[in-house]
Design an enzyme around this catalytic site. Structure first.
Site, mmCIF file in Angstrom:
data_model
loop_
_atom_site.group_PDB
_atom_site.id
_atom_site.type_symbol
_atom_site.label_atom_id
_atom_site.label_comp_id
_atom_site.label_asym_id
_atom_site.label_seq_id
_atom_site.Cartn_x
_atom_site.Cartn_y
_atom_site.Cartn_z
ATOM 1 N N TYR A 77 -6.342 -8.253 11.929
ATOM 2 C CA TYR A 77 -5.031 -8.013 12.523
ATOM 3 C C TYR A 77 -5.055 -8.523 13.960
ATOM 4 C CZ TYR A 77 -4.093 -5.116 8.463
ATOM 5 O OH TYR A 77 -3.910 -4.675 7.171
ATOM 6 N N GLN A 111 2.180 -5.903 5.579
ATOM 7 C CA GLN A 111 2.502 -5.603 4.197
ATOM 8 C C GLN A 111 3.864 -6.206 3.888
ATOM 9 O OE1 GLN A 111 1.757 -1.475 3.044
ATOM 10 N NE2 GLN A 111 -0.002 -1.380 4.401
ATOM 11 N N ASN A 145 -6.570 1.640 2.769
ATOM 12 C CA ASN A 145 -7.310 2.884 2.902
ATOM 13 C C ASN A 145 -6.915 3.900 1.842
ATOM 14 O OD1 ASN A 145 -8.349 1.616 5.135
ATOM 15 N ND2 ASN A 145 -7.334 2.927 6.634
ATOM 16 N N GLU A 177 -5.972 -9.111 3.744
ATOM 17 C CA GLU A 177 -5.148 -8.388 4.715
ATOM 18 C C GLU A 177 -5.100 -9.225 5.988
ATOM 19 O OE1 GLU A 177 -5.657 -4.210 5.604
ATOM 20 O OE2 GLU A 177 -6.274 -3.774 3.541
ATOM 21 N N ASN A 185 -12.137 -1.225 -0.873
ATOM 22 C CA ASN A 185 -11.427 -1.641 0.334
ATOM 23 C C ASN A 185 -12.188 -1.179 1.572
ATOM 24 O OD1 ASN A 185 -8.789 -2.391 1.883
ATOM 25 N ND2 ASN A 185 -9.252 -0.309 2.555
ATOM 26 N N GLU A 186 -12.520 -2.113 2.442
ATOM 27 C CA GLU A 186 -13.095 -1.827 3.764
ATOM 28 C C GLU A 186 -14.182 -0.745 3.722
ATOM 29 O OE1 GLU A 186 -9.976 -1.084 6.607
ATOM 30 O OE2 GLU A 186 -9.180 -3.116 6.447
ATOM 31 N N GLU A 205 0.840 -1.193 0.000
ATOM 32 C CA GLU A 205 0.000 0.000 0.000
ATOM 33 C C GLU A 205 0.875 1.243 0.000
ATOM 34 O OE1 GLU A 205 -3.665 2.095 2.534
ATOM 35 O OE2 GLU A 205 -2.807 0.201 3.204
#
Length: 503
Positions: free
Chosen positions: A246, A348, A74, A294, A174-175, A29
């Site tokens: 996460y 990442q 994001n 992710e 994304n999200e 990202e």
């Protein structure tokens, strides 16, 4: 240190599913120093002609990443892909709102394609469903995948890339359930927009595969209702539902943290049930799988806002032994859920929540690096449905949990297999008896262990090799059985070769 006993039975006839190579993907990202000073640093002594760091590329190739998701995250929800193509000296510098950083746009779509080619990974592109439009999403597919003869394919040619990039995998946003997201939407709004975007994208290139945004994590107040509603809106236009998670040890409860696989499996099971429900409700013959695009350990509180600077130091976690053992369990879960989980991308690949760090012209590999490398190298073919009998240990968060977390793979064509074992115990070694019950003749080929006595131990710039995977001596397999010693706080990989006795 005391020793416990465990039994593990392996049967080549009992399989879970085909292990998708795409389970060993990464995520890059435009956040912090992942791209700039990570992948791309023209002023580095390690820089190649295209500005990419050769030492980073070499380390990423060692990880055997099969796909890389890009450009966010994001960041994606405010990104205009046109900012990152064309002559670099004409690209705009912009305030990047997701991470409050300054984006130079010197690295964009075409540079990313060159990066993927350099490490041998398939590109996985995201389209902006926040501030972006469905037309812009279709235009990016046109730019990347149409051979020639359209405005955007010809624009790509003028930018120096006459051959299409042939991007197969596309994340549709994304999200989008997150209030932190630029242009956040309700499940109905997002599902409808994603459906129409994917429809246009498929009209441009019917061969692509698309990923629908699922819940940002299992703690969202709308989980798993968001997933159900978005899937009902967009089911026929999607091939995968995304998962993000996460893990962390914020309470410093190491026994519970080392049982995180319990939570990982629950997350998959819930969303697998959601997939089955929506498919049945829609009376559909179309299949949708899971994409855990992710995942990572992330909890040590590094800054997340860049104060409008270029390549700020954001979320640069230092990972220790307990973090690496959680990564090993996560990968085991991927294998045990391989019938429904087909894509996974660790977040990442360098510097930002990553086990690979740069400092000037130096490079540091943290313990989790070696865990991922071993699994991505040796997990092939079919995931085996194991029978494991191991002592239980109590955890505050999950109750009684087996002291061992185990997964295994076998490639029927070659006879090559691997066993991946995590000993969660802080104090007890485990004497594990392995039994092959399918009548095949098995040999143990190689073995590696990453282990230590301190769960907080790590690799530092001063001691970069404090925790690395070490080769171990292997027992002989006799009458289909072998016994292996698993020290506490350890990750062990055993490779095998098998053949049928009548063959």
């Amino acid at each position: 240190m005391s020793s416990l006993s465990a039994k593990i039975s392996l049967d080549a006839n009992r399989t879970i599913g085909e292990i998708s190579p795409l389970l060993f993907g990464g995520f890059a990202e435009h956040m912090g120093r992942c791209i700039y000073e990570g992948v791309y640093e023209p002023k580095s002594a390690h820089a190649a002609a295209a500005g990419m760091r050769t030492d980073v590329l070499e380390a990423l190739r060692a990880q055997r990443y099969t796909t890389i998701r890009y450009p966010g995250g994001n960041f994606l929800s405010g990104y205009n892909w046109l900012d990152g193509v064309g002559p670099q000296d004409r690209r705009p510098r912009r305030r990047e709102l997701a991470w409050q950083s300054l984006e130079t746009n010197q690295f964009g779509t075409n540079e990313f394609m060159g990066f993927c080619q350099a490490i041998g990974a398939a590109p996985m592109l995201g389209v902006n469903m926040g501030t972006g439009t469905i037309q812009a999403a279709a235009d990016l597919v046109d730019y990347c995948n149409t051979p020639a003869g359209t405005y955007y394919s010809d624009l790509r040619t003028r930018h120096g890339y006459s051959a299409p990039h042939k991007v197969k995998y596309w994340c549709v946003g994304n999200e989008m359930d997150g209030p932190w997201q630029m242009g956040a939407l309700s499940a109905h709004e997002y599902g409808a927009k994603a459906r129409e975007a994917a429809k246009l994208m498929r009209w441009i290139d019917p061969s692509i595969q698309t990923v629908l945004c699922g819940s940002s994590n299992d703690q969202m107040p709308t989980y798993p209702e968001w997933d159900r509603v978005a899937l009902e809106e967009a089911w026929e236009q999607m091939d995968y539902l995304s998962m993000h998670y996460y893990a962390g040890n914020r309470d410093n409860d190491t026994p519970s943290f080392l049982a995180s696989a319990v939570q990982f499996e629950r997350f998959v099971d819930t969303l697998e049930g959601t997939l089955r429900y929506v498919k049945a409700k829609r009376r559909s013959k179309h299949e949708v799988y899971l994409s855990w695009d992710e995942w990572q350990v992330w909890y040590k509180g590094d800054p997340l806002q860049g104060n409008w600077t270029e390549a700020p130091h954001l979320a640069e976690e230092m990972y220790n032994l307990e973090d690496a053992l959680v990564v090993g369990q996560w990968l085991n879960v991927f294998l045990r859920k391989s019938h429904v989980l087909k894509i996974a991308c660790v977040a990442q690949i360098v510097n930002v929540i990553s086990w690979l760090h740069t400092r000037g012209d130096e490079l540091l590999k943290q313990p989790s690096f070696y865990v991922f490398e071993l699994v991505s190298t040796h997990a092939r073919g079919q995931a085996l449905d194991l029978w494991v009998q191991a002592p239980l240990q109590n955890t505050q968060k999950y109750g009684d949990v087996p002291v061992l977390d185990v997964a295994a793979s076998l490639d029927p064509a070659s006879g090559d297999g691997a066993i991946f074992l995590v000993n969660r115990s802080l104090a007890d070694s485990v004497l594990a008896e392995l039994s092959w019950v399918d009548g095949s003749t098995v040999t143990l080929d190689k073995g590696w262990q990453l282990a230590g006595s301190d769960p907080k131990a790590l690799n530092s710039w001063e001691q970069p090799n404090n925790l690395v995977a070490q080769p171990i001596a292997l027992p002989r397999v006799a009458d289909g059985q072998a016994t292996v010693q698993l020290p506490p706080l350890s990750f062990t990989v055993l490779t095998t070769h098998s053949r049928q006795r009548n063959g």
